[in-house]
Scaffold this motif. Structure first.
Motif, PDB file in Angstrom:
ATOM      1  N   GLN A   1       0.873  -1.168   0.000  1.00 19.84           N
ATOM      2  CA  GLN A   1       0.000   0.000   0.000  1.00 19.84           C
ATOM      3  C   GLN A   1       0.914   1.223   0.000  1.00 19.84           C
ATOM      4  OE1 GLN A   1      -0.793  -2.156   3.014  1.00 19.84           O
ATOM      5  NE2 GLN A   1      -1.901  -3.409   1.559  1.00 19.84           N
ATOM      6  N   ILE A   2       0.680   2.129  -0.937  1.00 20.94           N
ATOM      7  CA  ILE A   2       1.435   3.378  -0.982  1.00 20.94           C
ATOM      8  C   ILE A   2       0.677   4.405  -0.148  1.00 20.94           C
ATOM      9  CG2 ILE A   2       2.304   5.243  -2.456  1.00 20.94           C
ATOM     10  CD1 ILE A   2       3.775   2.558  -2.829  1.00 20.94           C
ATOM     11  N   VAL A   3       1.380   5.036   0.767  1.00 21.20           N
ATOM     12  CA  VAL A   3       0.766   6.021   1.656  1.00 21.20           C
ATOM     13  C   VAL A   3       0.497   7.300   0.874  1.00 21.20           C
ATOM     14  CG1 VAL A   3       1.142   7.445   3.707  1.00 21.20           C
ATOM     15  CG2 VAL A   3       1.865   5.043   3.699  1.00 21.20           C
ATOM     16  N   LEU A   4      -0.750   7.765   0.916  1.00 22.71           N
ATOM     17  CA  LEU A   4      -1.123   9.020   0.268  1.00 22.71           C
ATOM     18  C   LEU A   4      -0.993  10.200   1.224  1.00 22.71           C
ATOM     19  CD1 LEU A   4      -4.276   7.859  -1.723  1.00 22.71           C
ATOM     20  CD2 LEU A   4      -1.920   8.114  -2.544  1.00 22.71           C
ATOM     21  N   GLU A   5      -1.248   9.934   2.503  1.00 25.80           N
ATOM     22  CA  GLU A   5      -1.159  10.990   3.513  1.00 25.80           C
ATOM     23  C   GLU A   5      -0.603  10.390   4.794  1.00 25.80           C
ATOM     24  OE1 GLU A   5      -4.004  13.951   6.151  1.00 25.80           O
ATOM     25  OE2 GLU A   5      -4.915  12.302   5.037  1.00 25.80           O
ATOM     26  N   ALA A   6       0.445  10.986   5.307  1.00 28.81           N
ATOM     27  CA  ALA A   6       0.997  10.577   6.599  1.00 28.81           C
ATOM     28  C   ALA A   6       0.396  11.507   7.656  1.00 28.81           C
ATOM     29  CB  ALA A   6       2.516  10.665   6.594  1.00 28.81           C
ATOM     30  N   ALA A   7      -0.797  11.178   8.111  1.00 32.58           N
ATOM     31  CA  ALA A   7      -1.509  12.029   9.068  1.00 32.58           C
ATOM     32  C   ALA A   7      -0.782  12.080  10.407  1.00 32.58           C
ATOM     33  CB  ALA A   7      -2.934  11.522   9.257  1.00 32.58           C
ATOM     34  N   LEU A   8      -0.088  11.002  10.763  1.00 29.66           N
ATOM     35  CA  LEU A   8       0.698  10.960  11.997  1.00 29.66           C
ATOM     36  C   LEU A   8       1.839   9.996  11.790  1.00 29.66           C
ATOM     37  CD1 LEU A   8       1.072  11.665  15.036  1.00 29.66           C
ATOM     38  CD2 LEU A   8      -0.367   9.687  15.537  1.00 29.66           C
ATOM     39  N   ARG A   9       3.030  10.428  12.094  1.00 29.40           N
ATOM     40  CA  ARG A   9       4.222   9.587  11.993  1.00 29.40           C
ATOM     41  C   ARG A   9       4.874   9.536  13.350  1.00 29.40           C
ATOM     42  NH1 ARG A   9       6.931   8.415   6.902  1.00 29.40           N
ATOM     43  NH2 ARG A   9       6.054   9.874   5.446  1.00 29.40           N
ATOM     44  N   GLY A  10       4.836   8.391  14.006  1.00 31.42           N
ATOM     45  CA  GLY A  10       5.568   8.213  15.252  1.00 31.42           C
ATOM     46  C   GLY A  10       5.248   9.231  16.324  1.00 31.42           C
ATOM     47  N   GLY A  11       3.988   9.381  16.625  1.00 29.12           N
ATOM     48  CA  GLY A  11       3.594  10.324  17.672  1.00 29.12           C
ATOM     49  C   GLY A  11       3.971   9.839  19.048  1.00 29.12           C
ATOM     50  N   PRO A  12       3.751  10.669  20.047  1.00 27.00           N
ATOM     51  CA  PRO A  12       4.070  10.279  21.420  1.00 27.00           C
ATOM     52  C   PRO A  12       3.192   9.119  21.893  1.00 27.00           C
ATOM     53  CG  PRO A  12       2.989  12.427  21.358  1.00 27.00           C
ATOM     54  CD  PRO A  12       3.216  12.008  19.949  1.00 27.00           C
ATOM     55  N   LEU A  13       3.765   8.279  22.736  1.00 31.23           N
ATOM     56  CA  LEU A  13       3.023   7.150  23.295  1.00 31.23           C
ATOM     57  C   LEU A  13       2.054   7.620  24.369  1.00 31.23           C
ATOM     58  CD1 LEU A  13       5.929   4.588  23.771  1.00 31.23           C
ATOM     59  CD2 LEU A  13       4.181   4.586  21.993  1.00 31.23           C
ATOM     60  N   ALA A  14       0.931   6.948  24.464  1.00 27.42           N
ATOM     61  CA  ALA A  14       0.002   7.175  25.571  1.00 27.42           C
ATOM     62  C   ALA A  14       0.539   6.356  26.739  1.00 27.42           C
ATOM     63  CB  ALA A  14      -1.411   6.739  25.179  1.00 27.42           C
ATOM     64  N   ILE A  15       1.090   7.001  27.717  1.00 27.20           N
ATOM     65  CA  ILE A  15       1.735   6.300  28.828  1.00 27.20           C
ATOM     66  C   ILE A  15       0.659   5.829  29.796  1.00 27.20           C
ATOM     67  CG2 ILE A  15       3.377   6.533  30.731  1.00 27.20           C
ATOM     68  CD1 ILE A  15       4.783   8.671  28.967  1.00 27.20           C
TER      69      ILE A  15
END
Length: 159
Positions: free
Chosen positions: A142-156
């Motif tokens: 699958q080719i990504v069309l939109e990277a809405a979030l890349r490696g966001g902060p973890l929910a601790i």
């Protein structure tokens, strides 16, 4: 490595703030959690030493670096023995294009996130790593069309 029970509420607050931007001064974090800068620095040092903080890295803009294609690749292997899966994993982890690699349950064995300049570079990656590997039964992309979030902060998790 500590389990989540050994992290107190202050550790969790510090981690929640620190993972968003590691450049924030300890004084500022301390002011938000009610500790001195020195106490925040000691806790961060302990969190590094115990492996809770694994790395502190820069997040780069792929497009500004000429990396315009992100592909999510599902890979199905013929041989799912530990040796064969380790060999496949080692092969793809040696490639700089592979930014993430997950061994998964379900109809496929691995999910890869591959970032390359263009489709020609993706084809070259497939040629080098997937098409001629006798253990690769098949793969889908699958080719990504939109990277809405890349490696966001973890929910601790709460303690």
């Amino acid at each position: 490595m500590p389990d989540t029970a050994t992290l107190d509420a202050l550790d969790r607050q510090i981690l929640a703030l620190y993972q968003r931007d590691t450049r924030v001064p300890s004084e500022q974090i301390g002011a938000q959690v009610g500790l001195s800068a020195a106490a925040v620095q000691r806790r961060l040092k302990r969190l590094r030493e115990t492996g809770v903080i694994v790395a502190e890295t820069a997040v780069l803009d792929c497009r500004q670096l000429g990396l315009g294609v992100t592909a999510i690749v599902e890979v199905d292997l013929h041989d799912e023995s530990a040796r064969a899966m380790r060999a496949f994993r080692d092969t793809v982890l040696a490639r700089a294009e592979v930014q993430q690699c997950y061994g998964v349950t379900g109809p496929v064995d691995y999910v890869l996130v591959v970032i390359v300049p263009d489709l020609a570079a993706y084809e070259a990656f497939c040629e080098a790593c997937l098409l001629h590997d006798a253990n690769v039964r098949g793969y889908t992309t699958q080719i990504v069309l939109e990277a809405a979030l890349r490696g966001g902060p973890l929910a601790i998790p709460k303690g």
